[in-house]
Design a protein around this motif. Structure first.
Motif, PDB file in Angstrom:
ATOM      1  N   SER A  51     -69.545  16.213  57.241  1.00  0.00           N
ATOM      2  CA  SER A  51     -70.552  16.005  56.193  1.00  0.00           C
ATOM      3  C   SER A  51     -71.745  16.935  56.363  1.00  0.00           C
ATOM      4  O   SER A  51     -72.541  17.081  55.439  1.00  0.00           O
ATOM      5  N   LEU A  52     -71.872  17.579  57.550  1.00  0.00           N
ATOM      6  CA  LEU A  52     -72.962  18.545  57.724  1.00  0.00           C
ATOM      7  C   LEU A  52     -72.737  19.766  56.846  1.00  0.00           C
ATOM      8  O   LEU A  52     -73.598  20.634  56.765  1.00  0.00           O
ATOM      9  N   LEU A  59     -84.495  23.890  63.293  1.00  0.00           N
ATOM     10  CA  LEU A  59     -83.535  24.704  62.547  1.00  0.00           C
ATOM     11  C   LEU A  59     -84.069  25.043  61.166  1.00  0.00           C
ATOM     12  O   LEU A  59     -83.849  26.137  60.659  1.00  0.00           O
ATOM     13  N   ARG A 110     -71.102  22.011  74.219  1.00  0.00           N
ATOM     14  CA  ARG A 110     -71.522  20.611  74.102  1.00  0.00           C
ATOM     15  C   ARG A 110     -73.036  20.463  74.061  1.00  0.00           C
ATOM     16  O   ARG A 110     -73.552  19.470  73.564  1.00  0.00           O
ATOM     17  N   ASN A 111     -73.753  21.443  74.620  1.00  0.00           N
ATOM     18  CA  ASN A 111     -75.197  21.296  74.704  1.00  0.00           C
ATOM     19  C   ASN A 111     -75.946  22.002  73.591  1.00  0.00           C
ATOM     20  O   ASN A 111     -77.161  22.134  73.652  1.00  0.00           O
ATOM     21  N   LEU A 112     -75.227  22.487  72.589  1.00  0.00           N
ATOM     22  CA  LEU A 112     -75.904  23.040  71.411  1.00  0.00           C
ATOM     23  C   LEU A 112     -75.573  22.127  70.227  1.00  0.00           C
ATOM     24  O   LEU A 112     -74.413  21.759  70.047  1.00  0.00           O
ATOM     25  N   PRO A 113     -76.576  21.766  69.426  1.00  0.00           N
ATOM     26  CA  PRO A 113     -76.298  20.865  68.303  1.00  0.00           C
ATOM     27  C   PRO A 113     -75.279  21.471  67.350  1.00  0.00           C
ATOM     28  O   PRO A 113     -75.228  22.696  67.176  1.00  0.00           O
ATOM     29  N   LEU A 114     -74.487  20.587  66.743  1.00  0.00           N
ATOM     30  CA  LEU A 114     -73.430  21.061  65.852  1.00  0.00           C
ATOM     31  C   LEU A 114     -73.992  21.820  64.659  1.00  0.00           C
ATOM     32  O   LEU A 114     -73.470  22.863  64.261  1.00  0.00           O
ATOM     33  N   LEU A 115     -75.101  21.312  64.108  1.00  0.00           N
ATOM     34  CA  LEU A 115     -75.664  21.980  62.928  1.00  0.00           C
ATOM     35  C   LEU A 115     -76.095  23.397  63.270  1.00  0.00           C
ATOM     36  O   LEU A 115     -75.932  24.321  62.471  1.00  0.00           O
ATOM     37  N   PHE A 116     -76.625  23.552  64.493  1.00  0.00           N
ATOM     38  CA  PHE A 116     -76.997  24.882  64.972  1.00  0.00           C
ATOM     39  C   PHE A 116     -75.786  25.803  64.949  1.00  0.00           C
ATOM     40  O   PHE A 116     -75.856  26.945  64.486  1.00  0.00           O
ATOM     41  N   PHE A 169     -80.475  24.271  74.259  1.00  0.00           N
ATOM     42  CA  PHE A 169     -79.653  24.170  75.454  1.00  0.00           C
ATOM     43  C   PHE A 169     -80.484  23.642  76.618  1.00  0.00           C
ATOM     44  O   PHE A 169     -80.016  22.792  77.377  1.00  0.00           O
ATOM     45  N   PHE A 194     -81.398  32.866  66.387  1.00  0.00           N
ATOM     46  CA  PHE A 194     -80.406  31.920  66.902  1.00  0.00           C
ATOM     47  C   PHE A 194     -80.412  31.900  68.419  1.00  0.00           C
ATOM     48  O   PHE A 194     -80.267  30.826  69.030  1.00  0.00           O
ATOM     49  N   ALA A 229     -75.327  21.422  54.583  1.00  0.00           N
ATOM     50  CA  ALA A 229     -76.321  22.416  54.980  1.00  0.00           C
ATOM     51  C   ALA A 229     -75.915  23.830  54.586  1.00  0.00           C
ATOM     52  O   ALA A 229     -76.774  24.696  54.461  1.00  0.00           O
ATOM     53  N   TYR A 235     -66.529  23.009  68.406  1.00  0.00           N
ATOM     54  CA  TYR A 235     -67.422  21.980  68.956  1.00  0.00           C
ATOM     55  C   TYR A 235     -66.612  20.790  69.441  1.00  0.00           C
ATOM     56  O   TYR A 235     -66.760  20.338  70.583  1.00  0.00           O
ATOM     57  N   GLY A 274     -75.278  15.868  69.101  1.00  0.00           N
ATOM     58  CA  GLY A 274     -75.088  16.836  68.030  1.00  0.00           C
ATOM     59  C   GLY A 274     -75.588  16.319  66.707  1.00  0.00           C
ATOM     60  O   GLY A 274     -76.514  16.861  66.150  1.00  0.00           O
ATOM     61  N   ALA A 297     -79.273  17.178  65.072  1.00  0.00           N
ATOM     62  CA  ALA A 297     -79.017  18.207  64.078  1.00  0.00           C
ATOM     63  C   ALA A 297     -79.442  17.818  62.677  1.00  0.00           C
ATOM     64  O   ALA A 297     -79.744  18.665  61.868  1.00  0.00           O
ATOM     65  N   CYS A 357     -80.939  19.800  76.053  1.00  0.00           N
ATOM     66  CA  CYS A 357     -79.708  19.005  76.156  1.00  0.00           C
ATOM     67  C   CYS A 357     -79.121  19.087  77.549  1.00  0.00           C
ATOM     68  O   CYS A 357     -78.708  18.076  78.123  1.00  0.00           O
ATOM     69  N   ASN A 412     -68.674  14.417  61.054  1.00  0.00           N
ATOM     70  CA  ASN A 412     -69.512  15.605  61.208  1.00  0.00           C
ATOM     71  C   ASN A 412     -69.292  16.609  60.091  1.00  0.00           C
ATOM     72  O   ASN A 412     -70.161  17.429  59.824  1.00  0.00           O
ATOM     73  N   ARG A 459     -84.611  28.726  59.664  1.00  0.00           N
ATOM     74  CA  ARG A 459     -84.095  29.228  58.383  1.00  0.00           C
ATOM     75  C   ARG A 459     -85.221  29.762  57.521  1.00  0.00           C
ATOM     76  O   ARG A 459     -85.071  30.781  56.855  1.00  0.00           O
ATOM     77  N   LEU A 490     -74.693  26.651  61.336  1.00  0.00           N
ATOM     78  CA  LEU A 490     -75.570  27.655  60.742  1.00  0.00           C
ATOM     79  C   LEU A 490     -75.359  29.009  61.395  1.00  0.00           C
ATOM     80  O   LEU A 490     -75.421  30.056  60.735  1.00  0.00           O
ATOM     81  N   PHE A 491     -75.109  29.010  62.709  1.00  0.00           N
ATOM     82  CA  PHE A 491     -74.893  30.277  63.408  1.00  0.00           C
ATOM     83  C   PHE A 491     -73.682  30.997  62.829  1.00  0.00           C
ATOM     84  O   PHE A 491     -73.755  32.172  62.478  1.00  0.00           O
ATOM     85  N   ILE A 507     -75.675  11.895  58.027  1.00  0.00           N
ATOM     86  CA  ILE A 507     -76.209  12.490  56.794  1.00  0.00           C
ATOM     87  C   ILE A 507     -76.285  11.430  55.690  1.00  0.00           C
ATOM     88  O   ILE A 507     -77.295  11.313  54.988  1.00  0.00           O
TER      89      ILE A 507
END
Lengths: 401, 464
Positions: free
Chosen positions: A341-342, B411, A139-145, B441, B433, A345, A278, B399, B403, B444, A339, B415, A148-149, B347
């Protein structure tokens, strides 16, 4: 105590005042007029500016561009598509891809979410800590991150097709995506589908019958063996009579790549993984809160009635928890859809990516395309909320009655 | 006595000792009750331990044990030259650190970013610690003064006028637009048959209204022209604005009887503004302009999230009040506005801000790309904030917000850094990463813990 006289019905003037200005009366009416004037003025400014700007850029407004040839390829499409199709076709390809990744994501997110919630509620200390750690981390890491990961670090780091990770010799995971056997329909496909449909319908009727018997005469009929027999047996018999319904085209390594089978593109795999893990963290918290919101006394009361633990959960706790869980769960499903829609990226061809991205940059029809895209998401949101509020209404009615 | 001890029904020896009860406290008791109390639980524990063994241990090995800590280029992070399996390649992070923080912000100007971070931290920390005094002044500085100062610090540039000029220009533009709308209405009325006369009358009325307004604002326009004609126009404008605003506040708040306090406060605020203006040299161009296309990394992440949080507050409060308003049209408008922004992904809002917003603005009026995105984010966050204020939502879905600015922010820098051949090693991706993940982290998790702390504090009366 005497009966008091009813108040006289509201007069015409009072009604008019209320209709025009709400509870605020005439002053409210004046405010509304001013508000509308301001809105009309802003709207006029926008339209006038847009018209001049479009004229200066030599863009004709309107939806005529939808009939033009797109001329670009899309890496994944559920309906037949080639570069010579129109932009309308591109729109539907993108929309179907968005819906596909959302539905699969919702399925896995719900599954993982419920499992993690049960893990957090488990009396086992280690399991509940691991589940809690998972929820906090994700929950504490952005979704886009996370997208991409999975896409850049995990999937791209997989070996090439020649050294791909093989599952049962028919699924191959490599940096080109996931290669799976491709089902091809045999002539026996149609009878098979019909048999499945008949089995489902019969099982449903059986369930209705057992339920009615239970409610009317209190007889408890065990139906699950019959249901299982129907659902497995009938399609099996059809398959034996008519032959196999589908055959699979297995992927084979030829040269540097695979021949045969279908390829799930890495973008799809990464997006599904990220979206479901997520959203699962949020769903886990919702489910946990919902189960904890049912009072402990309910379980004890069920046990004292002689119900087994599973029945207590199924008949008493979960229906009550569902009422609490459902609205935020719907919100999470909508969040997942939005989401997705990300995807833009990582180049997964969803609605935003192929329509609001490629098509927009090719045609320049910003107002129409972004309007359509936003409208689609808005429509999905509204339809889902409508379905869910209908379900919540039925659930509430059945709990009351 | 002796006959009792010899009698048959009296025991001659001690009862054997019972076993001690199973320990339920301490470490062993904990293991027994929480981990190994039933076959299912034993199985779950074993599976969990295996899970940890296959996730946590490799992670620690990668991040700390096998990591490479020093070096100048990719060679130190290759297994052949290091002589062992290589984990995280920390020299890569060290080399790219400034890019992660500042993006391509020019090197000699980076002190401005640092100063902004420092100012923000200095103003934010006392705001977050409940016992400290002067919360009103502090929040005023943080929410109003800091964004303005931060803009001139980060972006640079000066001003060529002040309150009087800005107000006069804005009112003149408004007046002109009314006049144009009136003329357009009259023209449309002459060509249309049925409602034509009505439109003509409406247009004439609007034109009349426009000229009345232009008569009303004429003194202000005159004042602006006089000020702009003088040398040192910014400072004269500033002084005139300060005088007018202070005088108005003084008179409105009770004149000679009770108005002194507001007069002093107003003058103090203007003195503060003046000091900042002269220190930063805003009257003669200010600091050199840094185009927002050069911004990047954590800088943009923080600018976007703080703007989102700060700007969503007033929008959210206005919409929440509008949703509860008694006047039907305002209520309907607020509901439609909130539900619209909540129904679409961020977006598409950013696409809207980037491609559609420029079309809606007058042609000579161009807005910076970052500012356009910020407008979209502020509207989006405002709609969610309205629901939070109304009590319909527990929290803003996280998020998406942090993001979505992938083109500029942390980010994006990450990249960009992956494509550098100097650092192309098998573990570079994972290292990058890991580092950005830790930053995200930290922010947040810190925010969520702080909001839990505040919630507990506010719920003190409910605790038992």
């Amino acid at each position: 105590m005497s009966i008091e006289a009813r108040p006289p019905p509201p007069q015409f003037a009072a009604r008019l005042k209320r209709a025009l200005g709400g509870r605020a009366g005439w002053s409210g009416f004046v405010v509304q007029i001013l508000f509308v004037a301001a809105l009309v003025w802003i709207f006029y400014e926008i339209v006038a500016n847009a018209r001049t700007n479009l004229e200066n850029q030599h863009i004709t407004a309107g939806f005529g561009f939808l009939k033009n040839t797109a001329g670009f390829d899309v890496s994944q499409s559920l309906i037949p598509y080639s570069g010579s199709e129109t932009y309308t076709r591109v729109f539907f390809v993108g929309l179907l891809n968005t819906l596909l990744v959302s539905l699969i994501g919702i399925f896995f997110a719900t599954l993982i979410g419920f499992l993690v919630a049960l893990g957090r509620l488990s009396p086992n200390w280690l399991l509940s800590r691991i589940s809690g750690g998972y929820v906090e981390l994700v929950r504490n890491l952005p979704l886009l991150f996370q997208i991409l990961f999975w896409y850049l670090a995990v999937l791209a780091a997989l070996p090439g097709p020649r050294q791909s990770i093989s599952l049962f010799g028919s699924f191959f995971l490599s940096n080109r995506g996931l290669i799976i056997p491709k089902p091809i329909g045999n002539p026996a496909f149609e009878p098979f589908v019909m048999a499945v449909a008949v089995a489902i319908a019969a099982a449903f009727l059986l369930w209705r019958y057992a339920r009615r018997q239970l409610f009317q005469s209190g007889k408890l009929i065990t139906i699950w063996p019959y249901v299982l027999g129907l659902l497995v047996g009938l399609p099996l018999v059809t398959a034996l009579v008519f032959g196999a319904p589908v055959r699979f085209e297995f992927p084979e390594l030829k040269g540097f790549n695979f021949a045969g089978g279908s390829r799930v593109i890495p973008g799809f795999v990464a997006l599904t993984l990220a979206l479901s893990t997520y959203t699962a963290a949020f769903i886990a918290e919702i489910v946990r809160a919902g189960i904890l919101s049912v009072h402990k006394g309910q379980m004890e009361a069920g046990a004292s009635l002689g119900l087994a633990r599973g029945s207590v959960l199924r008949l008493i706790v979960i229906p009550q928890a569902l009422r609490v869980i459902l609205p935020p769960l719907t919100n999470q499903y909508l969040n997942l859809t939005k989401n997705s829609s990300l995807a833009v990226a990582i180049g997964y061809p969803d609605l935003v990516s192929v329509f609001a991205g490629t098509t927009l940059s090719q045609t320049g029809q910003a107002i129409e395309i972004i309007g359509i895209t936003m409208g689609v998401y808005l429509l999905i949101s509204l339809v889902t909320s409508a379905i869910m509020s209908f379900y919540g209404w039925r659930l509430g009615r059945s709990l009351e009655g | 006595m002796s006959d009792i001890t010899t009698s048959a029904f009296v025991r001659q020896d001690l009862v054997p000792e019972r076993l001690a009860p199973i320990k339920t406290t301490g470490f062993v008791g904990f293991l027994r009750t929480r981990l190994f109390n039933s076959p299912t639980n034993i199985l779950i524990t074993v599976v969990s331990v295996l899970l940890l063994w296959f996730t946590l241990v490799p992670a620690i090995k990668f991040l700390l044990v096998d990591a490479v800590w020093r070096g100048g280029d990719r060679n130190v992070c290759l297994a052949e030259s290091a002589g062992h399996t290589v984990g995280a390649c920390w020299p890569f992070v060290e080399a790219k650190f400034t890019q992660f923080i500042y993006g391509f912000y020019p090197e000699p100007e980076r002190w401005r970013v640092n100063l902004t971070f420092l100012l923000g931290a200095l103003l934010l920390l006392p705001l977050l610690i409940p016992p400290l005094p002067a919360k009103g002044l502090n929040s005023g500085l943080f929410f109003v003064a800091l964004p303005v100062v931060a803009f001139f610090l980060l972006h640079g540039g000066g001003i060529d006028g002040f309150g009087v000029s800005w107000t006069a220009t804005m009112l003149a533009g408004f007046d002109e637009s009314i006049g144009n709308a009136g003329a357009a209405l009259s023209n449309a009325g002459q060509t249309s048959a049925v409602i034509g006369p009505l439109l003509v009358v409406l247009g004439k009325l609007l034109t009349l209204f426009g000229s009345a307004v232009s008569w009303l604002i004429w003194p202000l326009i005159w004042l602006r022209d006089q000020i702009q004609a003088s040398s040192r126009s910014v400072w004269i404008d500033f002084a005139v604005t300060a005088a007018i605003v202070s005088l108005l506040l003084f008179l409105l708040n009770g004149g000679t009887r009770r108005g002194w306090r507001s007069l002093i406060v107003s003058l103090a605020i203007f003195a503060g503004i003046g000091i900042v203006m002269s220190v930063m040299g805003l009257d003669h161009g200010g600091l050199p302009v840094v185009d927002t296309r050069l911004w990047g990394g954590l800088l943009v992440t923080l600018v976007v999230s703080i703007t989102g949080i700060v700007a969503s507050m007033p929008i959210g409060i206005a919409l929440a009040l509008g949703r509860r308003a008694t006047i039907p049209l305002i209520r309907i408008f607020s509901i439609a506005f909130i539900e619209f922004w909540r129904g679409v992904p961020l977006i598409t809002v950013l696409f809207f801000a980037t491609y559609m917003l420029p079309l809606f603005l007058p042609g000579n009026f161009s807005v910076d790309g970052l500012v356009r995105a910020l407008i979209g984010i502020a509207l989006f966050a405002g709609a969610y904030q309205a629901e939070v204020i109304r009590g319909g939502l527990q929290a803003i879905p996280r998020g998406q917000g942090e993001a979505a600015m992938a083109l500029f922010d942390l980010l994006g820098s990450l990249r960009a850094s992956f494509s550098d051949p100097v650092w192309a090693t098998p573990t570079t991706l994972f290292t990058g990463f890991a580092f950005t993940g830790m930053i995200y982290f930290a922010f947040c998790f810190g925010m969520s813990r702080y909001s839990l702390f505040v919630e507990n504090r506010l719920n003190a009366h409910r605790r038992n």
